[in-house]
Design an enzyme around this catalytic site. Sequence first.
Site, PDB file in Angstrom:
ATOM      1  N   TYR A  44      33.659  13.546   0.804  1.00 20.88           N
ATOM      2  CA  TYR A  44      34.425  12.758  -0.171  1.00 20.88           C
ATOM      3  C   TYR A  44      35.851  12.514   0.316  1.00 20.88           C
ATOM      4  CZ  TYR A  44      35.596  10.870  -4.753  1.00 20.88           C
ATOM      5  OH  TYR A  44      35.974  10.033  -5.778  1.00 20.88           O
TER       6      TYR A  44
ATOM      7  N   PRO B 124      29.429   1.552  -3.749  1.00 18.37           N
ATOM      8  CA  PRO B 124      30.758   2.107  -4.035  1.00 18.37           C
ATOM      9  C   PRO B 124      30.753   3.549  -4.539  1.00 18.37           C
ATOM     10  CG  PRO B 124      30.086   0.593  -5.773  1.00 18.37           C
ATOM     11  CD  PRO B 124      29.051   0.489  -4.696  1.00 18.37           C
TER      12      PRO B 124
ATOM     13  N   LYS C 149      33.754   4.670  -0.144  1.00 14.87           N
ATOM     14  CA  LYS C 149      33.877   4.652   1.313  1.00 14.87           C
ATOM     15  C   LYS C 149      34.158   3.277   1.927  1.00 14.87           C
ATOM     16  CE  LYS C 149      33.456   8.943   2.107  1.00 14.87           C
ATOM     17  NZ  LYS C 149      34.622   9.264   1.298  1.00 14.87           N
TER      18      LYS C 149
ATOM     19  N   TYR D  20      32.223  11.337 -12.491  1.00  9.04           N
ATOM     20  CA  TYR D  20      30.955  10.668 -12.206  1.00  9.04           C
ATOM     21  C   TYR D  20      29.915  11.250 -13.155  1.00  9.04           C
ATOM     22  CZ  TYR D  20      32.915   9.111  -7.702  1.00  9.04           C
ATOM     23  OH  TYR D  20      33.676   8.521  -6.720  1.00  9.04           O
TER      24      TYR D  20
ATOM     25  N   HIS E 190      44.776  13.209  -5.891  1.00  2.00           N
ATOM     26  CA  HIS E 190      43.725  13.934  -6.609  1.00  2.00           C
ATOM     27  C   HIS E 190      43.206  15.075  -5.745  1.00  2.00           C
ATOM     28  CE1 HIS E 190      42.452  10.708  -9.783  1.00  2.00           C
ATOM     29  NE2 HIS E 190      43.757  10.868  -9.703  1.00  2.00           N
TER      30      HIS E 190
END
EC number: 1.14.13.2
Length: 394
Positions: free
Chosen positions: A385, A293, A297, A201, A72
């Site tokens: 990220y 979550p 990580k 998200y 991704h």
Amino acid sequence: MKTQVAIIGAGPSGLLLGQLLHKAGIDNVILERQTPDYVLGRIRAGVLEQGMVDLLREAGVDRRMARDGLVHEGVEIAFAGQRRRIDLKRLSGGKTVTVYGQTEVTRDLMEAREACGATTVYQAAEVRLHDLQGERPYVTFERDGERLRLDCDYIAGCDGFHGISRQSIPAERLKVFERVYPFGWLGLLADTPPVSHELIYANHPRGFALCSQRSATRSRYYVQVPLSEKVEDWSDERFWTELKARLPSEVAEKLVTGPSLEKSIAPLRSFVVEPMQHGRLFLAGDAAHIVPPTGAKGLNLAASDVSTLYRLLLKAYREGRGELLERYSAICLRRIWKAERFSWWMTSVLHRFPDTDAFSQRIQQTELEYYLGSEAGLATIAENYVGLPYEEIE
């Protein structure tokens, strides 16, 4: 029994450490309380940072990941009627994340360990750690009713939040930092095509939602729920209806629903214990820290712990520089606290908190607008990220 490194726990962190050590010629034995099937049955994370991908490659267990993992290059955040894509690859200098389930990582590591003949003792009961501050620590355990002893040079505690390793350190030696969040994630796994090729998200007045995936044909979705909720109160139909209500309309229209393979509710917690070592015992992964979550990580932090411990053990065995192991906790914690901050921040700006007033709600929205509308803000999210770099060990 005798070995160089005793590893407590055959989850991904223990197995990865064992594989790296084995390839380096350092003998190790893994003790696991559960059965292999139980370990494989855990439904866990699926987003791997570049650093973990590289570490799995170094361990020689990347063949299936390279074939089946989904790379991704971006991630999307939806809020206040807007959709913003974060170009991870461009903003982080070429780094990406790989979607490949923790179950698959564990299976690959199990198969690699079995193929190389290294010892893993499953269903090891009553595990106890001894003489941790001495020169020759050892582990005792029961197997098939027999009490056994494993002598070693070092012990790696990779047995999770509830494991014996952290409990073996005197409580007065540890400082605990913790925040428990007032909600959980209700997750659903389904053999349906993901609604998007990248993760979404969503911050919504009804609560947080996440569209994730395990493969091109298996989806993982989450909705924020109060801690009082019970899984059995959520039919598949109720879940899909609630998820659609929290997603942008154009995403909800494309959502393919289907029967759930698994549903569960996970509480959210931030937790760190300091130090992460006591004598010749070194904690790694969930034994030492937990993250909500939201930032993906947890598994990745375990991998960076393993990388640090592995490289320090190499220094000890190959160069006789065992004193470097005293730096283990400090090295790990520098990276851990940055990941804890990012996970806390993502949780704070994407969820609805029960005590949020109008001012706090507007601040949350403005925080998202600022970060997602600024090149510097986008770069900050992206570099965290995809994963901050591992610290070099001289």
